[in-house]
Scaffold this motif. Sequence first.
Motif, PDB file in Angstrom:
ATOM      1  N   GLU A   1      -6.119   8.169   0.620  1.00  0.00           N
ATOM      2  CA  GLU A   1      -4.957   7.685   1.568  1.00  0.00           C
ATOM      3  C   GLU A   1      -5.708   6.457   2.461  1.00  0.00           C
ATOM      4  O   GLU A   1      -6.677   6.617   3.306  1.00  0.00           O
TER       5      GLU A   1
ATOM      6  N   LYS B   1       0.798  -1.398  -0.024  1.00  0.00           N
ATOM      7  CA  LYS B   1      -0.161  -0.015  -0.083  1.00  0.00           C
ATOM      8  C   LYS B   1       0.983   1.237   0.087  1.00  0.00           C
ATOM      9  O   LYS B   1       1.922   1.308   0.688  1.00  0.00           O
TER      10      LYS B   1
ATOM     11  N   GLU C   1      -2.357  12.620   7.820  1.00  0.00           N
ATOM     12  CA  GLU C   1      -3.478  13.271   6.600  1.00  0.00           C
ATOM     13  C   GLU C   1      -4.423  13.977   7.621  1.00  0.00           C
ATOM     14  O   GLU C   1      -5.125  13.081   8.524  1.00  0.00           O
TER      15      GLU C   1
ATOM     16  N   THR D   1       0.936   5.621   0.514  1.00  0.00           N
ATOM     17  CA  THR D   1       0.342   6.649   0.868  1.00  0.00           C
ATOM     18  C   THR D   1      -0.201   7.730  -0.304  1.00  0.00           C
ATOM     19  O   THR D   1       0.489   7.506  -1.202  1.00  0.00           O
ATOM     20  N   ALA D   2      -1.025   8.539   0.063  1.00  0.00           N
ATOM     21  CA  ALA D   2      -1.503   9.404  -1.088  1.00  0.00           C
ATOM     22  C   ALA D   2      -0.191  10.363  -1.571  1.00  0.00           C
ATOM     23  O   ALA D   2      -0.010  10.524  -2.655  1.00  0.00           O
ATOM     24  N   ARG D   3       0.361  10.924  -0.700  1.00  0.00           N
ATOM     25  CA  ARG D   3       1.709  11.664  -0.941  1.00  0.00           C
ATOM     26  C   ARG D   3       2.783  11.043  -1.591  1.00  0.00           C
ATOM     27  O   ARG D   3       3.416  11.473  -2.534  1.00  0.00           O
ATOM     28  N   ARG D   4       2.809   9.741  -1.495  1.00  0.00           N
ATOM     29  CA  ARG D   4       3.837   8.820  -2.089  1.00  0.00           C
ATOM     30  C   ARG D   4       3.371   8.527  -3.551  1.00  0.00           C
ATOM     31  O   ARG D   4       4.193   8.655  -4.611  1.00  0.00           O
ATOM     32  N   ARG D   5       2.053   8.553  -3.829  1.00  0.00           N
ATOM     33  CA  ARG D   5       1.617   8.345  -5.090  1.00  0.00           C
ATOM     34  C   ARG D   5       1.863   9.728  -5.841  1.00  0.00           C
ATOM     35  O   ARG D   5       2.174   9.588  -7.145  1.00  0.00           O
TER      36      ARG D   5
ATOM     37  N   GLY E   1      -4.310   4.651   4.747  1.00  0.00           N
ATOM     38  CA  GLY E   1      -4.292   4.933   6.129  1.00  0.00           C
ATOM     39  C   GLY E   1      -4.993   5.644   7.057  1.00  0.00           C
ATOM     40  O   GLY E   1      -5.076   5.493   8.399  1.00  0.00           O
TER      41      GLY E   1
ATOM     42  N   SER F   1      -2.013   8.300   9.819  1.00  0.00           N
ATOM     43  CA  SER F   1      -1.843   8.567   8.233  1.00  0.00           C
ATOM     44  C   SER F   1      -0.948   9.948   8.076  1.00  0.00           C
ATOM     45  O   SER F   1      -0.362  10.237   7.089  1.00  0.00           O
TER      46      SER F   1
END
Length: 280
Positions: A124, A55, A102, A57-61, A126, A100
Amino acid sequence: MLQKSLFKKPNLKLEGEPAIAAVPLIDCPGCRHRLELPELEKEYYVCPRCGYSHKLTARRRIGMILDAESFRELDAGMESRDPLQFPAYAEKLEQAKAVSGEKEAVVTGLGSIQGVPCAFFAMEPGFMMGSMGAAVGEKLTRLFERALKDRLPVIGFTVSGGARVQEGILSLMQMAKVSGAVRRHSDAGLLYTAVLCDATTGGVAASFAMQADIILAEPGALIGFAGPRVIEQTTRQKLPAGFQRAEFQLEKGFVGTLCKRSEQRSLLGMLPKMHGGKER
């Protein structure tokens, strides 16, 4: 009298002995093999041994897909309340924020991919399994409305357990609200591309996740409304192997194609250009 220090193991370091740096290790849920974090990062967080997609994280994507330093976040301060005063919901929200990092289960904003401007969202996992409450629905609706105003394509990554039960009917209303914004964006002739990740289920799968013009999926992702166990318990029938996985949904026509993480930036950058998007 003997001293206690005589029985302590001496901590001696050989002269010239190199210091050993601790390398973070991660256990793969797919094959149970222990992987070094740098190795996993090199493979886009996909296990090189079994292909399991860890999985993200949104930031990593965002960092993997969009052009460097192009992302400008929208509605960063928007977060859920506890409108129904659901038992322990306020505590779960605070815990989700801490886990998360976030404020909500989706990050939205504007950016560019291979020089082409776009509106972008990433859910996200998480944050309460990426579940959709009123704040998530509002952030997504505003993103599509902004994309309509600025005539931008939308690229989105979905990963969610569905509508958030703690917000009851208010969370279910977001399905219709976001769907309406998606429709207005589509009626204007603008492109919406969704990448379905593990897992995309419930009210998210039943609304904006499956309403994109182009639907991609990560290999092995679970995609569907109700989960396999719920379906088996309801129908009292054994489901076929791989039921609701991305490969199964591709065979049944619910997904346009599978897209590995290593190929996503290239493909997602090409699609807006094919649809008339121009670099700035």
